[in-house]
Design a protein around this motif. Sequence first.
Motif, PDB file in Angstrom:
ATOM      1  N   LYS A 176      -4.920   2.619 -12.792  1.00 54.23           N
ATOM      2  CA  LYS A 176      -5.201   3.178 -14.119  1.00 54.23           C
ATOM      3  C   LYS A 176      -3.920   3.358 -14.934  1.00 54.23           C
ATOM      4  CE  LYS A 176      -9.614   5.476 -13.243  1.00 54.23           C
ATOM      5  NZ  LYS A 176     -10.380   6.738 -13.353  1.00 54.23           N
ATOM      6  N   ALA A 177      -2.827   3.689 -14.257  1.00 52.62           N
ATOM      7  CA  ALA A 177      -1.547   3.815 -14.957  1.00 52.62           C
ATOM      8  C   ALA A 177      -1.097   2.467 -15.515  1.00 52.62           C
ATOM      9  CB  ALA A 177      -0.484   4.387 -14.023  1.00 52.62           C
ATOM     10  N   CYS A 178      -1.285   1.398 -14.738  1.00 55.56           N
ATOM     11  CA  CYS A 178      -0.958   0.040 -15.217  1.00 55.56           C
ATOM     12  C   CYS A 178      -1.786  -0.307 -16.449  1.00 55.56           C
ATOM     13  CB  CYS A 178      -1.212  -0.986 -14.113  1.00 55.56           C
ATOM     14  SG  CYS A 178      -0.056  -0.941 -12.737  1.00 55.56           S
ATOM     15  N   GLU A 179      -3.085  -0.012 -16.372  1.00 55.07           N
ATOM     16  CA  GLU A 179      -3.963  -0.297 -17.507  1.00 55.07           C
ATOM     17  C   GLU A 179      -3.552   0.520 -18.729  1.00 55.07           C
ATOM     18  OE1 GLU A 179      -7.753   0.679 -15.891  1.00 55.07           O
ATOM     19  OE2 GLU A 179      -7.804  -1.051 -14.539  1.00 55.07           O
ATOM     20  N   GLY A 180      -3.112   1.762 -18.483  1.00 56.86           N
ATOM     21  CA  GLY A 180      -2.679   2.614 -19.581  1.00 56.86           C
ATOM     22  C   GLY A 180      -1.432   2.093 -20.270  1.00 56.86           C
ATOM     23  N   VAL A 181      -0.447   1.676 -19.471  1.00 55.95           N
ATOM     24  CA  VAL A 181       0.783   1.115 -20.046  1.00 55.95           C
ATOM     25  C   VAL A 181       0.452  -0.126 -20.877  1.00 55.95           C
ATOM     26  CG1 VAL A 181       2.972  -0.021 -19.504  1.00 55.95           C
ATOM     27  CG2 VAL A 181       2.287   2.023 -18.237  1.00 55.95           C
ATOM     28  N   GLN A 182      -0.413  -0.970 -20.330  1.00 56.24           N
ATOM     29  CA  GLN A 182      -0.793  -2.188 -21.047  1.00 56.24           C
ATOM     30  C   GLN A 182      -1.441  -1.870 -22.390  1.00 56.24           C
ATOM     31  OE1 GLN A 182      -3.385  -4.804 -18.840  1.00 56.24           O
ATOM     32  NE2 GLN A 182      -3.723  -6.159 -20.586  1.00 56.24           N
ATOM     33  N   SER A 183      -2.347  -0.914 -22.410  1.00 57.21           N
ATOM     34  CA  SER A 183      -3.038  -0.580 -23.660  1.00 57.21           C
ATOM     35  C   SER A 183      -2.078  -0.009 -24.689  1.00 57.21           C
ATOM     36  CB  SER A 183      -4.188   0.396 -23.394  1.00 57.21           C
ATOM     37  OG  SER A 183      -3.702   1.665 -22.998  1.00 57.21           O
ATOM     38  N   VAL A 184      -1.090   0.781 -24.250  1.00 55.98           N
ATOM     39  CA  VAL A 184      -0.137   1.385 -25.184  1.00 55.98           C
ATOM     40  C   VAL A 184       0.788   0.337 -25.788  1.00 55.98           C
ATOM     41  CG1 VAL A 184       1.834   2.960 -25.390  1.00 55.98           C
ATOM     42  CG2 VAL A 184      -0.198   3.671 -24.131  1.00 55.98           C
ATOM     43  N   ILE A 185       1.336  -0.538 -24.956  1.00 51.14           N
ATOM     44  CA  ILE A 185       2.282  -1.522 -25.491  1.00 51.14           C
ATOM     45  C   ILE A 185       1.566  -2.557 -26.359  1.00 51.14           C
ATOM     46  CG2 ILE A 185       3.911  -1.181 -23.606  1.00 51.14           C
ATOM     47  CD1 ILE A 185       2.989  -3.845 -22.414  1.00 51.14           C
ATOM     48  N   GLU A 186       0.315  -2.882 -26.041  1.00 56.13           N
ATOM     49  CA  GLU A 186      -0.417  -3.833 -26.871  1.00 56.13           C
ATOM     50  C   GLU A 186      -0.853  -3.205 -28.191  1.00 56.13           C
ATOM     51  OE1 GLU A 186      -3.571  -5.526 -24.569  1.00 56.13           O
ATOM     52  OE2 GLU A 186      -2.213  -6.735 -23.331  1.00 56.13           O
ATOM     53  N   LEU A 187      -0.962  -1.884 -28.224  1.00 55.28           N
ATOM     54  CA  LEU A 187      -1.284  -1.189 -29.468  1.00 55.28           C
ATOM     55  C   LEU A 187      -0.058  -1.008 -30.341  1.00 55.28           C
ATOM     56  CD1 LEU A 187      -3.293   0.469 -31.232  1.00 55.28           C
ATOM     57  CD2 LEU A 187      -2.665   2.472 -29.850  1.00 55.28           C
ATOM     58  N   CYS A 188       1.091  -0.731 -29.713  1.00 58.07           N
ATOM     59  CA  CYS A 188       2.282  -0.338 -30.477  1.00 58.07           C
ATOM     60  C   CYS A 188       3.397  -1.373 -30.502  1.00 58.07           C
ATOM     61  CB  CYS A 188       2.825   0.986 -29.934  1.00 58.07           C
ATOM     62  SG  CYS A 188       1.644   2.342 -30.108  1.00 58.07           S
ATOM     63  N   GLY A 189       3.319  -2.426 -29.684  1.00 57.15           N
ATOM     64  CA  GLY A 189       4.248  -3.532 -29.791  1.00 57.15           C
ATOM     65  C   GLY A 189       5.521  -3.432 -28.974  1.00 57.15           C
ATOM     66  N   PRO A 190       6.430  -4.387 -29.165  1.00 54.95           N
ATOM     67  CA  PRO A 190       7.635  -4.494 -28.330  1.00 54.95           C
ATOM     68  C   PRO A 190       8.580  -3.307 -28.434  1.00 54.95           C
ATOM     69  CG  PRO A 190       7.732  -6.026 -30.184  1.00 54.95           C
ATOM     70  CD  PRO A 190       6.341  -5.489 -30.143  1.00 54.95           C
ATOM     71  N   HIS A 191       8.607  -2.617 -29.572  1.00 53.71           N
ATOM     72  CA  HIS A 191       9.493  -1.460 -29.698  1.00 53.71           C
ATOM     73  C   HIS A 191       9.025  -0.306 -28.804  1.00 53.71           C
ATOM     74  CE1 HIS A 191      12.415  -2.455 -32.879  1.00 53.71           C
ATOM     75  NE2 HIS A 191      11.478  -3.287 -33.302  1.00 53.71           N
ATOM     76  N   ALA A 192       7.749  -0.296 -28.449  1.00 57.67           N
ATOM     77  CA  ALA A 192       7.256   0.712 -27.507  1.00 57.67           C
ATOM     78  C   ALA A 192       7.689   0.384 -26.084  1.00 57.67           C
ATOM     79  CB  ALA A 192       5.723   0.790 -27.582  1.00 57.67           C
ATOM     80  N   LEU A 193       7.739  -0.911 -25.778  1.00 53.10           N
ATOM     81  CA  LEU A 193       8.074  -1.338 -24.419  1.00 53.10           C
ATOM     82  C   LEU A 193       9.566  -1.318 -24.133  1.00 53.10           C
ATOM     83  CD1 LEU A 193       7.345  -2.612 -21.664  1.00 53.10           C
ATOM     84  CD2 LEU A 193       7.348  -4.848 -22.806  1.00 53.10           C
TER      85      LEU A 193
END
Length: 306
Positions: A176-193
Motif C-alpha cells: 500500500k505504501a508503494c501504491e501511495g507513493v505512485q499516486s502522489v508522484i503521478e499527481l504532483c510530478g517530478p518535483h515531488a519525486l
Amino acid sequence: AKVMKEEFAPALAELVPHLCQVIGTDEGQLEPAEDAEQSADFGAFDDSDNEDEDGGNFVLHVRTALLEVKKGAITAVGEMAAHTGSAFCPHLEAVMQVLQKAASNWHPLIKSEVADAMPNLVIPSVSAYHNGEVQWTKGDVAGANPMSQHTAAIVSAVLTELIALMKDDDKTTVAKACEGVQSVIELCGPHALMPVSNECMQCAHDLLTKTAPCQVSDELYGEQPEDDDDHDIVTQAACDLVGGFCRVMGAQFAQFLPQFLPVVCDYAKSSRPPRDRSMAIGWLSEVAQELEGAIYEHWQGVFLPA
C-alpha cells in the motif's frame, strides 16, 4: 463523503476532531502484574501478552476491538480528504499529526490503513491551490516547481511517511505504501519525486530483488514462497511503482535502467510463472513507451529478445 463530495464539508468541523481523537487513542497499556492479577476476573475480555520487562513484572493489555475502530476512523478521514476537496484543508495539520503517530503503531492493521489514507491528504491541497490538477511536465526538473508551497510541504510529509512504511516488515503495508507513493508522484510530478528519488528507488529495487525487510523476515522464519508462488502483492506494487517513475521522469530515468532492467528481466525468464512474465513484459513495454529514444542502447540486448 464519496456521494456528497463538497456538500459534505459542513460536517467536517464536527467529525474530523472526533475521528482524530479516536485515531490517537492508545489501544494497549502496560500494567503491573499485581494489578493484572487483581483484575483477573475481567481478563477474559482482553488479549494480553506478557512483557519480559523488569523480570516479567508487567502485562500488556490490548483492546482488540479498538484496533478495528481506529482502522475505521483512519479510513474515514482518508475518504473525506479524497472527496471533500479544499474544504478539508483546515483539518490537514491535525490529521497529519495523528496519522504520523499511527504510522509507527505496532499493529500491521493500523499501519496498512495509514499507508492507504496518507496519499489522500495531498488531494485537498491540490484542489485548493491548483484547481484540482498540478500542471507538470514529464522529466522537467530544471524548470520552476509547479507545486505551491503548501502542496509541496504536504507532499514532502506524506512521501516521508510512505517511504518509511516501504521499509516495514508487513507485506500489505509495504504494498500500500508503494501504491501511495505512485499516486502522489503521478499527481504532483517530478518535483515531488526528486527530493526523495534516491531513497525511494533504493526501496523499490530492494523489493524487486527480494532483499527488503518484509521479504527477509519471510526467509528468516522459513516462510519463503516456492518459485511458482513467488509473485506477491509486494512484487507487483514495486514493479508498478517503477513504472510510475518512468511516467514521471521520462528520459531522465534512462540513467537508472542498468540497475532495474536486469532485475525485472529476471521475472521474464521462461522458467518463471506466467504472472511474473506478464508483469515483466508489461513493464518493459511501459518503459519503451515512456522513455522512447532513451532505450535505444538497450534495444538489441533487452527489449527485442523480450
